[in-house]
Design an enzyme around this catalytic site. Structure first.
Site: not given
Ligand code: GLA
Length: 382
Positions: A27, A125, A170
């Site tokens: 993402r 990932s 994510d």
């Molecule tokens: C990582 C975490 C998410 C989020 C981002 C920052 O990707 O896995 O949950 O907190 O950092 O926005």
């Protein structure tokens, strides 16, 4: 590489015909950073970069996992799961653990895993691996979990088996993603809304700086602790109800850097709410301005950026609206990884070329820069 091509290359690595093929994407987050664990809103979308797992039952009680360039892993499915070696397989163990705790008995299987989601690039990932595994297990068991339950199971795997206290962004983006849709998540109610993002004249550039600062790996957990400490001192139950005036009233008591961490949270929640309105009004200029402000806050108040991210963002923002750039910021957890740039589609190629050239000249590092559109979330290909 397209998803069908990726699936073919994965299947070629398995010694018997695959019976189940599962895919889950990485993402990118447009705005709403480090607020998914603070009851904020986030605006990620699933990118067209996937982890694909192909599998076939093997008449044993073992999961035998292979992935190009990584050590093989063997997981005993007849016992409770534990953290182990190789390290990368812990994401898989964590998801298996989640299914076992739901009462499922998993059949043994051989699996081969391939990926086009760059690792360590802030593009999730790890969530893609968790969500692809969960989708594979659904396929092997012939069942479908409710999407929210599946995303939360994957988040728990990350907490307990990778020991990263991540928020929900994510895994929700990887599970709920749809073509041409942003997965807007209200992280207080944990409810996603799919918001149209299909204007062909707007493009999203992802620029992987190809740096990952290992030394600061504990930085995520420390930031999360700072926000918890701040909220306790402010004395309000949820960040959703905290105003900038509340933070300023406690500025001295909170002390530096916790007060600046708190300021990032409240201003980023406000920016993300404004971004949702801008998106609804098709006001991409405003969205770009909000993205730039988000980066400044992440750099100065939350301190999760780094030189290379700042440089990549500056290169893009310096091109400016006349060159087709609406706004750029770091995306994901930070301390390295990727930036996201909103731009005019017809100028995307030349913008990417400039970013590549100027970044490489300044750092000596070759970045990985590509466009991506919102894509389909985790699903079974077979
Ligand atoms: C990582 C975490 C998410 C989020 C981002 C920052 O990707 O896995 O949950 O907190 O950092 O926005």
């Amino acid at each position: 590489m397209t998803l069908p091509q990726l699936a073919d290359s994965a299947a070629a690595g398995l010694s018997q015909p695959a019976t189940v093929i599962a895919a889950a994407p990485g993402r990118v987050n447009l705005i709403g950073e480090h607020i998914d664990y603070c009851d904020g809103f986030v605006m990620p979308f699933a990118i067209d970069r996937y982890i694909v797992i192909v599998a076939a039952p093997n008449d044993s009680k073992m999961a035998k996992l292979a992935s190009d360039g990584l050590p093989d892993a063997i997981i005993d499915l007849s016992t409770p799961q534990d953290i182990g070696e190789p390290h990368w397989a812990n994401y898989v163990r964590g998801v298996i653990d989640g299914f076992q705790k739901l009462g499922h008995t998993l059949p043994g299987f051989d699996a081969h895993i391939v990926s086009t989601v760059p690792g360590g690039a802030g593009l999730s990932s790890s969530a893609a691996l968790e969500c692809a595994t969960a989708t594979l297990l659904e396929g092997l068991l012939g069942l479908t979990l409710p999407k929210k339950q599946k995303a939360l199971l994957c988040q728990k795997a990350e907490h307990e088996f990778a020991q990263v206290p991540c928020g929900i962004m994510d895994q929700f983006a990887s599970v709920f993603g749809e073509e041409n849709r942003i997965v807007m998540i209200d992280c207080q109610s944990e409810e996603p809304t799919l918001v149209p993002f299909e204007n062909p004249s707007i493009a999203v550039i992802i620029a992987n700086t190809n740096v990952h600062h290992q030394l600061t790996d504990g930085g995520y957990a420390i930031r999360r602790r700072h926000t918890e400490e701040a909220l306790a001192k402010i004395g309000i139950a949820s960040w959703r109800n905290v105003t900038l005036a509340d933070v300023e009233a406690k500025w001295e008591e909170l002390g530096d850097p916790v007060n600046r961490r708190a300021r990032h949270i409240v201003t980023e929640i406000a920016r993300t709410q404004a971004a949702a309105l801008a998106l609804e009004a098709n006001d991409f200029t405003e969205l770009g301005i909000l993205m730039q402000a988000s980066h400044v806050s992440l750099r100065d108040d939350f301190e999760v950026s780094c030189e290379e991210l700042d440089l990549m963002v500056t290169i893009a923002n310096d091109i400016g609206p006349r060159g087709g750039v609406l706004g750029a910021r770091m995306t994901g957890g930070g301390f390295g990884g990727s930036t996201v740039t909103l731009c005019d589609s017809d100028q995307a190629e030349s913008i990417m070329a400039t970013m590549r050239m100027v970044y490489q000249q300044a750092t000596g590092i070759e970045p990985e820069i590509f466009c991506s559109r919102p894509s389909r979330g985790a699903h079974l290909i077979r």
